[in-house]
Structures are given as structure tokens and as C-alpha cells.
Design an enzyme around this catalytic site. Structure first.
Site, short mmCIF file in Angstrom:
data_model
loop_
_atom_site.label_atom_id
_atom_site.label_comp_id
_atom_site.label_asym_id
_atom_site.label_seq_id
_atom_site.Cartn_x
_atom_site.Cartn_y
_atom_site.Cartn_z
N GLU A 161 -20.69 -39.48 13.16
CA GLU A 161 -21.53 -39.62 12.31
C GLU A 161 -21.67 -38.06 11.63
O GLU A 161 -21.32 -37.21 12.05
CB GLU A 161 -22.97 -39.77 13.15
CG GLU A 161 -22.82 -41.16 13.53
CD GLU A 161 -24.30 -41.67 14.08
OE1 GLU A 161 -25.27 -40.67 14.09
OE2 GLU A 161 -24.54 -42.96 14.77
N PRO A 162 -22.56 -37.96 10.63
CA PRO A 162 -22.63 -36.72 9.79
C PRO A 162 -22.95 -35.50 10.90
O PRO A 162 -22.60 -34.40 10.81
CB PRO A 162 -23.86 -36.88 8.71
CG PRO A 162 -23.27 -38.26 8.53
CD PRO A 162 -23.13 -39.03 9.70
N ILE A 185 -14.48 -42.72 8.89
CA ILE A 185 -14.07 -43.95 9.43
C ILE A 185 -12.80 -44.49 8.89
O ILE A 185 -12.71 -44.84 7.80
CB ILE A 185 -15.19 -44.96 9.46
CG1 ILE A 185 -16.44 -44.43 10.15
CG2 ILE A 185 -14.73 -46.22 10.35
CD1 ILE A 185 -16.44 -43.80 11.58
N ILE A 194 11.17 -22.96 5.78
CA ILE A 194 12.49 -23.10 5.45
C ILE A 194 12.91 -23.60 4.21
O ILE A 194 14.07 -22.97 3.66
CB ILE A 194 13.12 -24.08 6.52
CG1 ILE A 194 12.93 -23.29 7.97
CG2 ILE A 194 14.54 -24.34 6.43
CD1 ILE A 194 13.28 -24.21 9.18
N GLU A 235 -9.75 -37.60 16.36
CA GLU A 235 -9.86 -38.34 17.71
C GLU A 235 -9.97 -37.11 18.84
O GLU A 235 -9.44 -37.18 19.85
CB GLU A 235 -8.81 -39.31 17.99
CG GLU A 235 -8.83 -40.43 17.05
CD GLU A 235 -7.76 -41.67 17.55
OE1 GLU A 235 -7.75 -41.85 18.92
OE2 GLU A 235 -7.28 -42.16 16.64
#
Lengths: 263, 379
Positions: free
Chosen positions: B127-128, B157, B337, B363
Site C-alpha cells: 500500500e502507499p 500491483i 563494455i 518482493e
């Protein structure tokens, strides 16, 4: 009608750039994963599509060492109903003649098939001989380089085969044998449920005892082919760059082509 | 000790690899430009049974295991971080919640269509004002007769607007604090369930990330997953599994960085020779290869522990922490690179760098992973 489609496959090294041991002249197989011969994937796809369209069953058969069971299982994962491995130490070292004989004995033990489908050739040996050889052993009509099955009934098949500069349409009685080219279809990927089904599937192994093969006709003993030398061909020379203005280069080019009798 | 994959795992990996090479790799950059994934790719994944890979056959799945799923995530991530994340959020967050905590009836209702790939699932915890502090959510569900009435806002989400079912964490008993949180299943299209516009993100732009707003949104009481008050424990357990998939996704992106860099370094000629001949570049490539390998092994070990029903919270956190940070390092070096070209869209490495950064955030941030590991150490 209950048709039986039989697809013959070969397990080959994954890379087409397999290195050759310069001393022994054999393929270096260590560390190279094995796959189903890419051309056989088209044969499997065609067999599965025929079964889905016409009913009956599609069976896969392979001759090879015990680890070739993985190739048979992969074919089952693709959707083939069942598979059989022809494997016996007596079959090792077989050339195309001995392979065709052994496969023919396998087909006999299976009780025959209405249509046998093979890839046009194997990506390792590149001979394109086993398909036609198998047809000869079984005394079946065959068509090579088939790009389309135009019609099939219980007793007859019409195919289009690729020939130099055109298409040949052939009608043959069944049972028959085809070797197919990549133009015939786009092979599917195995489904993951198919992979699990393949994992559980029992793949019977038929050896000399089961097939009743003549030891003089299998394996290295039954192989008249003598490999004199195997080598990696040298890279062709690079193209030549012409110098000068465009007009000068064109003149030189025309002269060269004339000299080579190409124009 | 055996580091070989089984024949089943090898074949599954090769199947997914061929699918990815055929259906994902050629299009992944275009999807990022468009900011969405095409229907077609989901259709092919459904045909392959990818969505049900680790779930039992009885529930429409393939009946393989978590390691097989991890292999699939890595392969997809190698070509498209966005598709990898979409897939991972569906399998190891949304559908996994049904699998682990659903009653028999709930599994039949929600897990089966998810495993068959008929619908996508999403898992809405953040949530916020409640990110790392998952226990601090404000979304609440109040019982009214035979329904729960949900009010609150979820943010960031994944799959939020694509999902057929969203699992949301909500306070169902305020007096019980974090033991008063439950997970509720909200089907798409439920009145009062609003989907906000997508975020303008640094990367992973083809992955669907939205805000979800619940305004007097009503679901039947039997949409509460498992038992009341079990929500936070369920969420943490789901995230344990999800972390292994982020480790695999990170490994996939890092592998893509290595592959692209190796090709470029061999082709790019400076000072009269390939830059892969210079030790400065060789050492970068060697470090990348080492870290990709270690990241993969860590993810595989965590998945193996999970498959053998052994504790894996610590190993999953370690795998996620190491793999995600290695992924960012690999992406930075890949751009380095490639030099100036690496900073352009002409090569894929700029995209890899944008995508890589989420791996250390989603996560559970790297900081949270370290906290989880420290707690497992007994701190």
C-alpha cells in the site's frame, strides 16, 4: 479406419558444428548434448497431425544406445502415443544398411505400419539412406523429400516431393514410407504436461533376442561401409576484391566471367 | 551430492528455451516500447502448460516442481524481464496463495483456472504507506451479513489490471493487530474494485503495474482465503517462494547481460584487436560469469529445499539478495563494455539495466532480505 503411423527418429549431437577427432576420424561427442535429429522433428509433427486428423495411433521407433531412450521420450512429450527403442550391443557401429535392416526387423515385430515417416536425413551422417533403405528392406513403395501430403485414404496416399527445379506428385498404395523435408510443416514444442507423461511412459527396448536379428547383418559386422577418412573441409577462399573505378571493376568482372565461360 | 538436472528438468528447460527463442526474444524490445504484452504470447504459454508448471495435476497443473518453475522463470527472464515478472507474479504469488492456503473448494474455484492459464492472478499486499512494513496495511474489510465490504488502496500491483483474481491483504479484525489481517480474493469486475492507471516506470514497462482502489467493494464471506487472521503469515510464506523466482529472474537478466557482452566484446575491435583480448574486459566478463553461476546455484538450492519440504526462508532471502544485486552489477558492466553503444537502444543492454534495478526492490528490498537473513541467524 485404424491407421498406424510410425515415425523413425535418430538421436544426434546437438551442434551442427561437432568437431572431428583428427586421429580417429570420429565425432567428438563428449560434452555435446544429444537431441532428436532436427529433420525428424518434421516427421514427428506430420505423424502427430495425421493421427489427430485421421485417428489411429502414432508410434516412434529409434535404434541407438540406451541413452537414445531420451529421444524416444521427447517424442512422447511431443504427443506420440508410444515409443520403442531398438538397442543392443550387437547393433553398435551400424552403417545405413545395417540400420535399415534392424529397423525393418523392428517394424516387423511391431506388426507393420500403414505409413512410415522419416526425416530426409540425419544431421550428423547426412546420408539420407536409412529411409529408402528401410522401405527396400520392407519391400514398400517410398517417396523421398516429401513437402506435402495432398491426400490420404486407408489404401492410398498422394504426396508432393521436391525435385530439382520442380515438384513431383506421386500416388502410392499404402503401406508406404516417406522421408520429409522441412517445408512440410512447423514442428510444435512439447507441452509440459507431455513432458510429465513422457517421464512416466515405459519405453520397451528390443534387442537381438526380441527381434531375432541375424548377427551377420547388424552392427559393425553387418556394415559393408568403410570410412576411409573423415575430415573437416578447409574453409573456402574468401572472395576477391576488385580495385579501380566502378567502370574498371565492371570491365575486369566481365572479362573474368567470360574467361570462366559463365557468360 | 548431484548437480545434474534430471531428464525431466532438462527437457522442461529446453522446451521453455525454444519457446523463448521463438516467441519472446525477437519481440521483447518491441513490447517495452508498446508498454504491454500481446495476447498471443499468453496463448502460446497456455498451450505449453507453463502457467501450471509447479501445481498438481489434480488442480489443472503439470505436476512438476518448484525447480522446474524456477528454470522456466530464468529462461523467460533472459529474453524479457517484463514477461518473466508477469509469469512469476502469477505463479508464485497469486496462484501459489490459492495452492498453499485455499480450501479444497477454493482450490477448485481459483487454482484450477490459474493453473490451466485461463486467467492470470495477482497478489496485492503493498500500500502507499505499507511497503517493507507489510503489517502496517490500512485496507480494511468489514463483515456485513454474508459479505466482506472492502475499502482501501493497493499500489505497485503486478498483473493488477490483467488478473482475473486478485488476492488482497486486508484488516478483518482491527483489535487483533497483525493477527487481524486476512487475505481475500477479489474477482476482476467486482463492483467497487477500481483499477488505476499504470505507473510510468524506469523499466519493465511491458509488465502491468497498477494501483488498485477498493470502494465499498463486496465479496462473499467464503472469499476469505484459509482462516481469518492468517493473512500476514500467508503473505510472508508466499513471499518466501516468490523470492526464489526473483532470484531466477535476476539470474536470467544477468545471463542475458553476459551473453550480449561476450558477443559484443568479441566483435568490437579497438587498437587493432577484439576488446575481449584485453584483461580489463576479460575480468569484467569473468566476474559476471562467476556471479551468474553463483546466483543460479543459490536459486536452485532454495528451490530444492522448498521441493523437499525443508525450511528455506534464509536460503530464499540469500538467493534473492545475491542474485538481484549481481544482476544490477552485471547490467552496469554490460553497458560499460558496450561503451557509448550500450547507452543507446541499439543494443539490449540499456533495457537490461533498467529492468535489473527492480530486482533489488520488488518482493522485499535488499535491506529487507538482509533483515530476514539476520533474523534467521538469531539476531
Amino acid at each position: 479406419m485404424h491407421l498406424r503411423f510410425l515415425v523413425c527418429i535418430k538421436q544426434v549431437p546437438e551442434t551442427t558444428e561437432a568437431k572431428i577427432n583428427p586421429k580417429t576420424g570420429t565425432l567428438i561427442r563428449e560434452g555435446i548434448p544429444s537431441i532428436i535429429n532436427p529433420f525428424d522433428m518434421y516427421a514427428l509433427e506430420e505423424g502427430i497431425r495425421l493421427r489427430d486428423r485421421l485417428g489411429g495411433e502414432v508410434v516412434v521407433m529409434s535404434m541407438g544406445p540406451p541413452q537414445a531412450q531420451a529421444a524416444v521420450k521427447e517424442a512422447i512429450a511431443l504427443g506420440v502415443d508410444r515409443g520403442i527403442l531398438l538397442s543392443d550391443p550387437a547393433f553398435a557401429g551400424a552403417d545405413t544398411l545395417a540400420t535399415a535392416y534392424t529397423l525393418a526387423k523392428g517394424v516387423e515385430k511391431l506388426g507393420g505400419a500403414d505409413l512410415i515417416i522419416c526425416g530426409k536425413q540425419a544431421s550428423d551422417g547426412d546420408t539420407a539412406q536409412v529411409g529408402p533403405g528401410l522401405a527396400e528392406e520392407l519391400d514398400l513403395p517410398h517417396a523421398t523429400y516429401v513437402r506435402k501430403i495432398s491426400a490420404i485414404t486407408a489404401g492410398e496416399i498422394t504426396v508432393e516431393r521436391l525435385v530439382e527445379g520442380g515438384i513431383e506428385v506421386l500416388r502410392m498404395p499404402l503401406p508406404a514410407l516417406l522421408t520429409v523435408v522441412k517445408e512440410i510443416n512447423e514442428p510444435r514444442l512439447p507441452s509440459l504436461k507431455g513432458v510429465m507423461r513422457a517421464k512416466r511412459a515405459e519405453v520397451p527396448t528390443w534387442g537381438q533376442a526380441e527381434l531375432g536379428t541375424d548377427p551377420a547383418r547388424t552392427g559393425i559386422t553387418g556394415s559393408p561401409t568403410q570410412v576411409v577418412q573423415v575430415f573437416t573441409p578447409e574453409l573456402r577462399r574468401q572472395g576477391e576484391l576488385l580495385a579501380g573505378t566502378a567502370a574498371e571493376q565492371a570491365a575486369v568482372l566481365i572479362e573474368r566471367l567470360r574467361a570462366a565461360a559463365m557468360i | 551430492m548431484d548437480f545434474d538436472l534430471t531428464e525431466e528438468h532438462r527437457l522442461i528447460r529446453r522446451t521453455v528455451r525454444e519457446f523463448v527463442d521463438r516467441e519472446v526474444l525477437p519481440y521483447a524490445a518491441g513490447w517495452e516500447e508498446e508498454g504491454s504484452l500481446p495476447e498471443r504470447v499468453f496463448g502460446v504459454m497456455k498451450e505449453l502448460d507453463l502457467f501450471g508448471l509447479p501445481f498438481p495435476e489434480a488442480y489443472g497443473g503439470v505436476g512438476s516442481d518448484y525447480l522446474a518453475y524456477i528454470l522456466a522463470v530464468e529462461e523467460i527472464g533472459r529474453a524479457s524481464g517484463s514477461l518473466g515478472l508477469t509469469y512469476a507474479a502469477h505463479v508464485s504469488l497469486g496462484a501459489a496463495a490459492f495452492h498453499h492456503f485455499g480450501s479444497e473448494e477454493q482450490k477448485r474455484r481459483w487454482l484450477v483456472p490459474c493453473a490451466r492459464g485461463e486467467v492470470l492472478a495477482a497478489f496485492a499486499l503493498t500500500e502507499p504507506d505499507a511497503g517493507s512494513d507489510a503489517g502496517g496495511i490500512q485496507t480494511a474489510a468489514v463483515r456485513d451479513g454474508c459479505e466482506w465490504v472492502i475499502n482501501g488502496t493497493k499500489c505497485f500491483i503486478t498483473n493488477g489490471s490483467l488478473a482475473g483474481y486478485v488476492v488482497i491483504a486486508a484488516i478483518t479484525d482491527r483489535e487483533k493487530g497483525i493477527r487481524g489481517i486476512s487475505n481475500l480474493v477479489v474477482p476482476a469486475g467486482t463492483p467497487g474494485f477500481h483499477i488505476g492507471p499504470g505507473y510510468r516506470k524506469l523499466g519493465l514497462r511491458a509488465s502491468d503495474t497498477v494501483e488498485l482502489v477498493f470502494e465499498d467493494c463486496r465479496v462473499p464471506v467464503d472469499h476469505l482465503l484459509g482462516s481469518p487472521g492468517d493473512g500476514l503469515r500467508q503473505s510472508l510464506r508466499v513471499l518466501d517462494g516468490g523470492r526464489i523466482s526473483i532470484a531466477a529472474l535476476s539470474t536470467g537478466i544477468a545471463q542475458a547481460c553476459l551473453d550480449a557482452s561476450l558477443i559484443y566484446a568479441r566483435e568490437r575491435v579497438q587498437f587493432g584487436r577484439s576488446i575481449s583480448g584485453f584483461q580489463a574486459i576479460q575480468f569484467k566478463l569473468a566476474d559476471m560469469a562467476t556471479e551468474v553461476d553463483l546466483a543460479r546455484l543459490a536459486a536452485w538450492r532454495a528451490a530444492w529445499l522448498k521441493d523437499h519440504h525443508r525450511p528455506y526462508t534464509r536460503e530464499a532471502a540469500m538467493a534473492k539478495l545475491f542474485a538481484s544485486e549481481a544482476c544490477v552489477r552485471a547490467a552496469l558492466e554490460a553497458v560499460q563494455i558496450h561503451g557509448g553503444y550500450g547507452y543507446t537502444e541499439e543494443y539490449p543492454v540499456a533495457r537490461y539495466l533498467r529492468d535489473a534495478k527492480l530486482m533489488t526492490i520488488g518482493e522485499g528490498t535488499s535491506e529487507i532480505q538482509r533483515l530476514v537473513i539476520a533474523r534467521q541467524l538469531g539476531c
